[in-house]
Scaffold this motif. Structure first.
Motif, PDB file in Angstrom:
ATOM      1  N   HIS A   1      -8.445 -10.294  -3.844  1.00  0.00           N
ATOM      2  CA  HIS A   1      -7.971 -10.904  -5.077  1.00  0.00           C
ATOM      3  C   HIS A   1      -9.047 -10.977  -6.162  1.00  0.00           C
ATOM      4  O   HIS A   1     -10.228 -11.197  -5.892  1.00  0.00           O
ATOM      5  CB  HIS A   1      -7.428 -12.309  -4.791  1.00  0.00           C
TER       6      HIS A   1
ATOM      7  N   ARG B   1      -3.902  -3.258 -12.162  1.00  0.00           N
ATOM      8  CA  ARG B   1      -4.145  -2.294 -11.090  1.00  0.00           C
ATOM      9  C   ARG B   1      -4.335  -3.011  -9.756  1.00  0.00           C
ATOM     10  O   ARG B   1      -4.847  -4.127  -9.702  1.00  0.00           O
ATOM     11  CB  ARG B   1      -5.382  -1.440 -11.385  1.00  0.00           C
ATOM     12  N   THR B   2      -3.951  -2.328  -8.700  1.00  0.00           N
ATOM     13  CA  THR B   2      -4.075  -2.873  -7.352  1.00  0.00           C
ATOM     14  C   THR B   2      -5.467  -2.601  -6.805  1.00  0.00           C
ATOM     15  O   THR B   2      -6.380  -2.178  -7.524  1.00  0.00           O
ATOM     16  CB  THR B   2      -3.029  -2.250  -6.420  1.00  0.00           C
ATOM     17  N   HIS B   3      -5.618  -2.788  -5.519  1.00  0.00           N
ATOM     18  CA  HIS B   3      -6.907  -2.565  -4.863  1.00  0.00           C
ATOM     19  C   HIS B   3      -7.357  -1.113  -5.002  1.00  0.00           C
ATOM     20  O   HIS B   3      -8.557  -0.824  -5.030  1.00  0.00           O
ATOM     21  CB  HIS B   3      -6.778  -2.933  -3.379  1.00  0.00           C
TER      22      HIS B   3
ATOM     23  N   ASN C   1      -4.672  -7.449  -2.518  1.00  0.00           N
ATOM     24  CA  ASN C   1      -5.428  -7.398  -1.269  1.00  0.00           C
ATOM     25  C   ASN C   1      -6.714  -8.211  -1.396  1.00  0.00           C
ATOM     26  O   ASN C   1      -6.848  -9.295  -0.832  1.00  0.00           O
ATOM     27  CB  ASN C   1      -5.710  -5.927  -0.943  1.00  0.00           C
TER      28      ASN C   1
ATOM     29  N   ARG D   1       0.802  -1.227   0.000  1.00  0.00           N
ATOM     30  CA  ARG D   1       0.000   0.000   0.000  1.00  0.00           C
ATOM     31  C   ARG D   1       0.837   1.280   0.000  1.00  0.00           C
ATOM     32  O   ARG D   1       0.420   2.290  -0.533  1.00  0.00           O
ATOM     33  CB  ARG D   1      -0.926   0.022   1.214  1.00  0.00           C
TER      34      ARG D   1
ATOM     35  N   SER E   1     -14.492  -2.151  -2.117  1.00  0.00           N
ATOM     36  CA  SER E   1     -13.875  -3.054  -1.152  1.00  0.00           C
ATOM     37  C   SER E   1     -14.979  -3.649  -0.270  1.00  0.00           C
ATOM     38  O   SER E   1     -15.874  -4.315  -0.776  1.00  0.00           O
ATOM     39  CB  SER E   1     -12.807  -2.311  -0.344  1.00  0.00           C
TER      40      SER E   1
ATOM     41  N   HIS F   1     -12.911  -4.555 -11.089  1.00  0.00           N
ATOM     42  CA  HIS F   1     -11.799  -5.096 -10.298  1.00  0.00           C
ATOM     43  C   HIS F   1     -10.482  -4.889 -11.032  1.00  0.00           C
ATOM     44  O   HIS F   1     -10.429  -4.928 -12.267  1.00  0.00           O
ATOM     45  CB  HIS F   1     -12.001  -6.584 -10.035  1.00  0.00           C
ATOM     46  N   GLY F   2      -9.418  -4.685 -10.273  1.00  0.00           N
ATOM     47  CA  GLY F   2      -8.073  -4.635 -10.817  1.00  0.00           C
ATOM     48  C   GLY F   2      -7.471  -6.025 -10.804  1.00  0.00           C
ATOM     49  O   GLY F   2      -7.496  -6.711  -9.777  1.00  0.00           O
TER      50      GLY F   2
ATOM     51  N   ALA G   1     -14.115  -3.835  -6.547  1.00  0.00           N
ATOM     52  CA  ALA G   1     -13.165  -4.655  -5.781  1.00  0.00           C
ATOM     53  C   ALA G   1     -13.813  -5.325  -4.582  1.00  0.00           C
ATOM     54  O   ALA G   1     -13.358  -5.176  -3.454  1.00  0.00           O
ATOM     55  CB  ALA G   1     -11.969  -3.797  -5.346  1.00  0.00           C
TER      56      ALA G   1
ATOM     57  N   ILE H   1      -7.022   0.758  -7.628  1.00  0.00           N
ATOM     58  CA  ILE H   1      -7.389   1.046  -9.025  1.00  0.00           C
ATOM     59  C   ILE H   1      -7.074   2.513  -9.343  1.00  0.00           C
ATOM     60  O   ILE H   1      -7.921   3.277  -9.819  1.00  0.00           O
ATOM     61  CB  ILE H   1      -8.871   0.723  -9.324  1.00  0.00           C
TER      62      ILE H   1
ATOM     63  N   ASP I   1      -4.778  -6.881  -8.041  1.00  0.00           N
ATOM     64  CA  ASP I   1      -5.170  -6.595  -6.652  1.00  0.00           C
ATOM     65  C   ASP I   1      -4.571  -7.654  -5.732  1.00  0.00           C
ATOM     66  O   ASP I   1      -5.007  -8.807  -5.715  1.00  0.00           O
ATOM     67  CB  ASP I   1      -6.697  -6.581  -6.555  1.00  0.00           C
TER      68      ASP I   1
END
Length: 772
Positions: A715, A741-743, A713, A134, A636, A707-708, A660, A745, A711
Motif C-alpha cells: 500500500h 497504478r497497481t503494484h 498489494n 493480479r 517490491s 509508488h502507484g 513500491a 505500475i 497499489d
C-alpha cells in the motif's frame, strides 16, 4: 539613492531567483542521453521485446494429440484451435474461427483461454476477460458443441465479464462457475441455471478467495467437481472482522487510468475501494470447506479443527477417485502443515500426514495420488533438503524417493506405468534448472533428462503419459525457444515457438553479455552473482556500479535464463554502468533448507549483511568498479532491500531507487509477513530490525521512491509513512507517484516506458555514466 539601491537589490534578487530556478529546472528537466532515450523507447515503448509464449496448449488422449491456438487465415486477428498428432505432426483445424462467431456478431470470439470436456466433444471458451487483482480471471464463457456446431453463452443474463473459473463436469453435461460470490451449475442441454449457494455477499465469498489467500497462497479458483460429477467442493470465506484498507482514487475511477474528466462538463470526485486486508497480527477471514450436491441443496461443512481465522486451508481437492477430500491445513505460524482426509458425506476429518519446520513449511500445489489412491506425492525439507516422498493414505510413515543431497525444485509428472517420477533440479548450479527422473520406489540414482550440453534454464509441460513434453529453453543471453521433445531421450521433434523477432531485436539492442560468478561473504557462505559490463568495456577505466537487488524469500535475481525483469539493467549497462546482482541467504535458490530459512524472523539484517559484504568483495577485487559511485535499486521486496541498504550501509550506496517498497513490515499482509517473521507481538525486535523506516536517520545519499497510488498489494500508505519520517528527520528525498497504478505500475499508455525512463534519468543525474 535609496530608491535606486532598492531597485538594484530587487533586480539582484530577481536575477538570483531566476538563476536558481533555471538550475532547478535544468535538473528537473534533465534527460537521458539520446542513445539511451532511443533504447528506452525501443525496449519499453514497443512490443518488439515481449516474449511470445506457445499456446495455450492442451494435451489430448494422454499425449497422443495436443491442441493450440494459431492465427486464422480467414479472419485477421482471430484464432483457430488446431490439433496436432504428437508423433507425426499431422495438423488439422479442429475449431475454425468461423465457428466462434456468436449469433448476430460479425467477428469471432477472442480466445483468452479454453478447455475441453473429458470426451473432447465440447469446448469451453474464456473471453472478454478482466483483471481481478493480479490476473485476468473474470470474463465471459461460451460452450461450443463440436458435433452440432452450436455456440452457447453461459450465465444467462449475467453482466459482461462477471463470471469466474467455469469448469465442465466430468461427464461434460454441465458447467459450474462463480458469479457475484456464489456458485452456479448450468445444464448445457437445457440452459437451466441452478444456484448452489445463495449467501454470497460483500463478506461471504463462495468458490473464489479473499485478497490475501489469492496473493500469498495463489488461491483463485476455489471449487472442485467430484470425480463422479455428483458434488462440488468449495472454499467459503467470511471476511467479517477483517479490517478494511480503503484505497482512494482521487480521479474518481477505481483501478482505471483517467487522462481527462470522465464526465464532460463535470469535475471528478474521489472514490474509495474498500479492501478487507489483514496486516500482521490482525484478524483473518474465517475459512471453511463445504460439499454441496450438483443438484443443489444444503452444504455439508467439513469438521476442520481449530479456529478458522487462525488457521489456513491452503489446498483442497478430491483425494483420488473417491468420496474423500484432502486438505492442507496450516497453522497461523505456518510451521505445521497437516494433510487431512475429510469424508464428503459426514464431514469427519482425520490426519494422515504432517510436515513441520522450526521456521515455515511449504505447501504442495498439486497432490498426485498413485496406486489407486493409496499413495500420494509430497515435497518436504525435513532432512535438510527439499526431497520427494511417498505418503500413505493409511497414515503410515512417508517413504523417501529422492535421496541425493540436493533440492527437488518442483515435480513435473509421474509416469505411473513406467514407475518414474520426473522433477526439476539443479544440483551443481543454483542459477539453472534441469529435468531429472528417478524410480518411484527410490531405488537407483536420479538421471538427468535435460541435455548435458545445454546449460541454462529448462522448463517442461510433460504429457500425462510422460512420453512427450513442451520444452522451453533459454539462457541469460539467449532468448526462449519452445520445442516438442520426446521423453526420456529428449529428442526434439519440432520447434513450437522460436521467438525469432525477439532474438533479432535483442541481439541488436543488448550487446553486453551476462557474466556469472561467486563471491565469498564469510566462512562457508558463498553467494551467486551476475554482472553486465558496458559495451566496449575497457578494464583500465573506472565504471559506476548499479546493484540490482531483491533479497527476500520470494525470488532470485541471479538466474541463467532470459528475464524481461532484467531489461532495465541491460539498458543501464548500455548507458555505461557496471550492473551487478547478488542472491543473499534467504532467497529461494536450491541450496538447501538452511540457506533458505536463515532469514526467519529477521529478514533484512541478513539482506544488509550479505549484500554489503558481497559488494565490498566485488569492489575490492575488481579495480574497474568505482567504489565511490555505487547505486542500488529494486522493486517490491527489492524496494524494501534498497531502503535498508541506503539507510544502514550509507558509506557503500550513494544512490537508491526504491520502487513500491514495504518500509514498515507491520503494514504488509498476514500470510506473507507472518510466514517469514512470525507474529508481531512474539517478535517485536525482529519486526523493528527488518523495517527500513526505523533506520531512516542513516540516509546520506540520494534516494528516489516510486509508488502507484492504487497499489492494493504494497500500500501507498507505507511510502507516505516513510516520507513523513524523512520529513521529520529533514532528509532530502525524491518521490514519484503514479496515479491509480497497481503494484505492477504498468497500467495505462506509456506507463512502463515512463517509469523506466524515470529510473535511468535519476541514475544519470546523480551518478554520471562512464564516458563511451
Amino acid at each position: 539613492m535609496n530608491s535606486v539601491g532598492a531597485v538594484s537589490r530587487k533586480f539582484f534578487l530577481l536575477c538570483l531567483i531566476f538563476t536558481l530556478f533555471s538550475l532547478g529546472a535544468a535538473v528537473a528537466g534533465a534527460q537521458v542521453s539520446a542513445d539511451s532515450d532511443k533504447l528506452l523507447h525501443r525496449v519499453f515503448g514497443t512490443k518488439g521485446f515481449q516474449v511470445k509464449q506457445f499456446g495455450p496448449a492442451r494435451w489430448l488422449k494422454g499425449g497422443e494429440f495436443y491442441t493450440t491456438v494459431e492465427p486464422s487465415s480467414e479472419f485477421p486477428g482471430a484464432k483457430d484451435i488446431v490439433r496436432y498428432e504428437t508423433a507425426t505432426g499431422k495438423r488439422d483445424v479442429l475449431v475454425a474461427a468461423a465457428k466462434l462467431i456468436p449469433a448476430g456478431a460479425k467477428s469471432p470470439l477472442d480466445i483468452d483461454d479454453y478447455a475441453w470436456s473429458k470426451d473432447n466433444a465440447s469446448l469451453l471458451i474464456f473471453t472478454n476477460s478482466a483483471q481481478v487483482w493480479r490476473q485476468k480471471t473474470r470474463g465471459d464463457y461460451w460452450v461450443l458443441d463440436l458435433k452440432a456446431g452450436a455456440l452457447h453463452k453461459l450465465g444467462g443474463d449475467a453482466p459482461p465479464s462477471t463470471m469466474l473459473f467455469a469448469k465442465f463436469s466430468p461427464d461434460g453435461t454441465k458447467v459450474a462457475y462463480v458469479r457475484a460470490n456464489n456458485l452456479y451449475v448450468e445444464e448445457l442441454a437445457s440452459s437451466r441455471i441452478l444456484p448452489l449457494t445463495r449467501d454470497g455477499s460483500e463478506n461471504i465469498i463462495n468458490g473464489t478467495s479473499d485478497w490475501v489467500y489469492e496473493e500469498e497462497l495463489a488461491l483463485r479458483d476455489c471449487f472442485r467437481w467430484s470425480p463422479d460429477g455428483k458434488s462440488v467442493a468449495y472454499w467459503q470465506f467470511n471476511t467479517e472482522g477483517v479490517k478494511i484498507f480503503p484505497l482512494e482514487y482521487n480521479l474518481g475511477e477505481p483501478r482505471k487510468i483517467v487522462t481527462g474528466f470522465p464526465y464532460p462538463g463535470l469535475g471528478a470526485y474521489p472514490s474509495i475501494l474498500n479492501i478487507p486486508y489483514p496486516i500482521p497480527g490482525t484478524t483473518n477471514s474465517a475459512v471453511r470447506i463445504g460439499v454441496v450436491s450438483a443438484d443443489g441443496g444444503e452444504t455439508r461443512w467439513m469438521d476442520v479443527p481449530g479456529d478458522p481465522r487462525d488457521n489456513y486451508i491452503a489446498r483442497m481437492d478430491w483425494a483420488g477417485n473417491s468420496r474423500e477430500l484432502y486438505l492442507e491445513h496450516l497453522n497461523r505460524l505456518q510451521n505445521t502443515n497437516d494433510v487431512l482426509l475429510a469424508d464428503a458425506s459426514s464431514g469427519t476429518v482425520h490426519s494422515i500426514f504432517q510436515d513441520r519446520d522450526d521456521a515455515w513449511v511449504n505447501i504442495m500445489d498439486d497432490v498426485t495420488w498413485l496406486d489407486g489412491g493409496a499413495k500420494f506425492l509430497w515435497l518436504s525439507e525435513r532432512d535438510g533438503w527439499r526431497h520427494a516422498y511417498l505418503g500413505s493414505r493409511d497414515g503410515s510413515p512417508a517413504q523417501l524417493i529422492t535421496k541425493d543431497p540436493y533440492d527437488v525444485i518442483s515435480l513435473s509428472r509421474v509416469d505411473e506405468k513406467g514407475r518414474w517420477l520426473y522433477f526439476i533440479a539443479s544440483p551443481e548450479n543454483a542459477t539453472q534448472r534441469y529435468l531429472y527422473r528417478v524410480r518411484l520406489d527410490g531405488s537407483g540414482k536420479a538421471e538427468r533428462v535435460s541435455p548435458s550440453n545445454a546449460s541454462g534454464m529448462h522448463s517442461y509441460d510433460v504429457s500425462p503419459d510422460a512420453n512427450w513434453a513442451f520444452h522451453t529453453y533459454s539462457r541469460a543471453d539467449q532468448t526462449p525457444v519452445t520445442d516438442l521433445v520426446e521423453l526420456p531421450a529428449h529428442l526434439s521433434a519440432r520447434i513450437l515457438e522460436d521467438n525469432a523477432a525477439l532474438r533479432a531485436n535483442a541481439a541488436a539492442a543488448f550487446t553486453s553479455k551476462m557474466e556469472f560468478f561467486h563471491v565469498d561473504v564469510e566462512d562457508g557462505v558463498t553467494l551467486d552473482g551476475c554482472m553486465l559490463k558496458p559495451p566496449n568495456f575497457d578494464p583500465t577505466k573506472k565504471y559506476p556500479v548499479l546493484v540490482y537487488v531483491y533479497g527476500e524469500p520470494a525470488a532470485q535475481t541471479v538466474l541463467d535464463g532470459w528475464s524481461q525483469g532484467f531489461y532495465f539493467n541491460r539498458v543501464a549497462a548500455a548507458a555505461g554502468y557496471l550492473v551487478v546482482s547478488f542472491d543473499n541467504r534467504g532467497t529461494p535458490g536450491p541450496k538447501g533448507r538452511a540457506w533458505r530459512k536463515s532469514i526467519y524472523g529477521s529478514i533484512h539484517p541478513v539482506v544488509v549483511k550479505d549484500q554489503s559484504a558481497a559488494l565490498k568483495e566485488f569492489l575490492r577485487t575488481l579495480p574497474y568498479a568505482d567504489a565511490s559511485r555505487v547505486a542500488v535499486w529494486g522493486k517490491s521486496g527489492g524496494g524494501s532491500s534498497t531502503l535498508n541498504l541506503m539507510f544502514r550501509a550509507p558509506d557503500l550506496y550513494k544512490v537508491g531507487m526504491a520502487v513500491a517498497p514495504v518500509p514498515e513490515l507491520r503494514l504488509y499482509d498476514t500470510i506473507y509477513q507472518e510466514r517469514y517473521m512470525g507474529l508481531p507481538l512474539q517478535n517485536v525486535e525482529g519486526y523493528r530490525n527488518s523495517s527500513a523506516i526505523n533506520f531512516a536517520e542513516g540516509l546520506r545519499g540520494s534516494l528516489l521512491i516510486v509508488h502507484g497510488s492504487g497499489d492494493d498489494n504494497v500500500h501507498f500508505a507505507g511510502t507516505e509513512l516513510l516520507l513523513n519520517r524523512l520529513i521529520e528527520l529533514d532528509k532530502p528525498v525524491d518521490f514519484m507517484e503514479y496515479p491509480n497504478r497497481t503494484h505492477a505500475i504498468s497500467e495505462g499508455s506509456g506507463t512502463v516506458l515512463h517509469v523506466n525512463s524515470l529510473l535511468l534519468r535519476y541514475l544519470e543525474e546523480h551518478i554520471a555514466p562512464a564516458a563511451k
